[in-house]
Design an enzyme around this catalytic site. Structure first.
Site, PDB file in Angstrom:
ATOM      1  N   GLY A  21       4.582  -0.666   1.202  1.00 39.94           N
ATOM      2  CA  GLY A  21       3.597   0.203   0.557  1.00 39.94           C
ATOM      3  C   GLY A  21       2.574  -0.581  -0.231  1.00 39.94           C
ATOM      4  O   GLY A  21       2.158  -0.172  -1.322  1.00 39.94           O
ATOM      5  N   ALA A  22       2.118  -1.704   0.324  1.00 39.66           N
ATOM      6  CA  ALA A  22       1.285  -2.651  -0.425  1.00 39.66           C
ATOM      7  C   ALA A  22      -0.205  -2.358  -0.341  1.00 39.66           C
ATOM      8  O   ALA A  22      -1.004  -3.127  -0.878  1.00 39.66           O
ATOM      9  CB  ALA A  22       1.551  -4.069   0.072  1.00 39.66           C
ATOM     10  N   ASN A  23      -0.598  -1.266   0.304  1.00 38.01           N
ATOM     11  CA  ASN A  23      -2.031  -1.013   0.481  1.00 38.01           C
ATOM     12  C   ASN A  23      -2.666  -0.252  -0.668  1.00 38.01           C
ATOM     13  O   ASN A  23      -3.899  -0.144  -0.740  1.00 38.01           O
ATOM     14  CB  ASN A  23      -2.276  -0.256   1.785  1.00 38.01           C
ATOM     15  CG  ASN A  23      -1.562   1.081   1.819  1.00 38.01           C
ATOM     16  OD1 ASN A  23      -0.336   1.102   1.970  1.00 38.01           O
ATOM     17  ND2 ASN A  23      -2.286   2.190   1.681  1.00 38.01           N
ATOM     18  N   GLY A  25      -1.976   1.495  -5.035  1.00 37.97           N
ATOM     19  CA  GLY A  25      -1.140   1.731  -6.204  1.00 37.97           C
ATOM     20  C   GLY A  25      -0.337   0.528  -6.662  1.00 37.97           C
ATOM     21  O   GLY A  25      -0.820  -0.613  -6.694  1.00 37.97           O
ATOM     22  N   GLY A  27       2.097  -1.045  -5.263  1.00 36.82           N
ATOM     23  CA  GLY A  27       2.305  -2.056  -4.234  1.00 36.82           C
ATOM     24  C   GLY A  27       1.124  -2.990  -4.107  1.00 36.82           C
ATOM     25  O   GLY A  27       1.300  -4.201  -3.921  1.00 36.82           O
ATOM     26  N   TYR A 171      13.037  14.698  -4.707  1.00 38.05           N
ATOM     27  CA  TYR A 171      12.451  13.411  -5.098  1.00 38.05           C
ATOM     28  C   TYR A 171      13.361  12.702  -6.096  1.00 38.05           C
ATOM     29  O   TYR A 171      13.659  11.511  -5.956  1.00 38.05           O
ATOM     30  CB  TYR A 171      11.062  13.612  -5.706  1.00 38.05           C
ATOM     31  CG  TYR A 171      10.446  12.321  -6.199  1.00 38.05           C
ATOM     32  CD1 TYR A 171       9.912  11.409  -5.299  1.00 38.05           C
ATOM     33  CD2 TYR A 171      10.421  12.009  -7.559  1.00 38.05           C
ATOM     34  CE1 TYR A 171       9.361  10.206  -5.740  1.00 38.05           C
ATOM     35  CE2 TYR A 171       9.874  10.817  -8.011  1.00 38.05           C
ATOM     36  CZ  TYR A 171       9.348   9.928  -7.102  1.00 38.05           C
ATOM     37  OH  TYR A 171       8.813   8.734  -7.546  1.00 38.05           O
TER      38      TYR A 171
END
Length: 301
Positions: A21-23, A25, A27, A171
């Protein structure tokens, strides 16, 4: 702990880090800072176009690879290709996550989507990368918890939340499961004298695109937080510090949880956080581990 910032990150030259999820926020901040300090960073992202845009914004040695944590086939393909080209991995940051509103949805493998993405996908990924991590230099696995784990409970008779589904509760369960996984992983690593350390972090209340959705349906206070987030939350750069410390900080011990030091661990400087009783229960850990192995087909330790 004295005030710790990203400028305190030790030299990461020669290290290979994988950030899911590095793209965007947390990440993106994590990947950016690791690259800024010399690491080769693999941006593991579902949307490779967004990943490519993120890579252009990062001043460092990065590569983009496709990974959909909601699909075990994608996890297996990603891991296989990665270890074929990177025999050694020094750091895995299990950062990616999904927050749902509305009706129950499932992953490609039929799992409740939040549990499937946030925990089971990362469980499978970590297991498939374990050999490469074992060969790493001072290897660590960082899993992203949440303060919502403290109000959650795992129902092993309905792990996929097929009865009485509420998105916000699902969640919280997914983040409790992630936390239990991180702690149980550390127990099992120590049992076999592995060089890998498993650590946890949470961002408190941080202004990411997930924050409003995570709190909108958590009662009256949750709605207040979601709608007046700027009053209660901290920046993404500040929110990423606990996971950056967990990933790179000196004297980090396996099984520790790092988060903000402020009221209710919502914001502030990095400090050691507190686990819920259920998160640290070894009986719960063993039971969830067995369920995760059965569900994902990935067995390790």
């Amino acid at each position: 702990m004295t005030t710790w910032t990203a400028d305190n990150i030790p030299d990461q030259k020669g290290r290979t880090a994988v950030v899911t999820g590095a793209n965007s926020g947390l990440g993106l901040v994590t990947a950016t800072e690791l690259a800024r300090h010399g690491a080769h960073v693999v941006l593991a992202v579902r949307n490779t176009a967004a990943g490519a845009e993120a890579a252009r914004r990062i001043n460092g040695d990065v590569e983009v690879r496709e990974l959909d944590l909601a699909s075990l086939d994608s996890v297996c393909e990603f891991a296989g290709k990665l270890v074929a080209e990177h025999a050694r991995i020094d750091l895995l940051v299990n950062n990616a996550g999904v927050v749902l509103l509305g009706p129950r949805r499932t992953s490609a493998d039929g799992f409740e989507l939040q549990l499937g993405t946030n925990m089971l996908g990362h469980f499978a990924l970590t297991g498939l990368l374990l050999d490469a991590l074992t060969d790493g230099k001072g290897p660590r696995v960082v899993s992203l918890s949440s303060i919502t784990h403290k109000g959650a409970h795992l129902d092993f008779d309905d792990l996929m939340f097929e009865r009485g589904y509420r998105a916000s509760s699902a969640y919280g369960r997914s983040k409790l499961a992630t936390t239990v996984f991180g702690i149980e992983l550390e127990r099992r690593l120590r049992a076999v004298q592995s060089p890998i350390t498993s650590v946890l972090a949470h961002p408190g209340l941080t202004r990411t695109n997930l924050t409003p959705r995570a709190w909108e349906h958590r009662g009256r206070m949750g709605r207040v937080i979601a709608r007046t987030g700027l009053l209660f939350t901290q920046s993404v750069a500040q929110g990423a510090l606990p996971q950056l410390f967990a990933a790179t900080g000196p004297d980090v011990r396996g099984g520790q949880l790092f988060g903000p030091s402020g009221p209710w661990e919502t914001r502030g400087r990095v400090a050691e956080g507190r686990l819920s009783r259920e998160a640290g229960d070894p009986v719960v850990g063993a039971r969830l581990w067995a369920a995760a192995e059965e569900l994902t087909g990935v067995r390790y330790l």
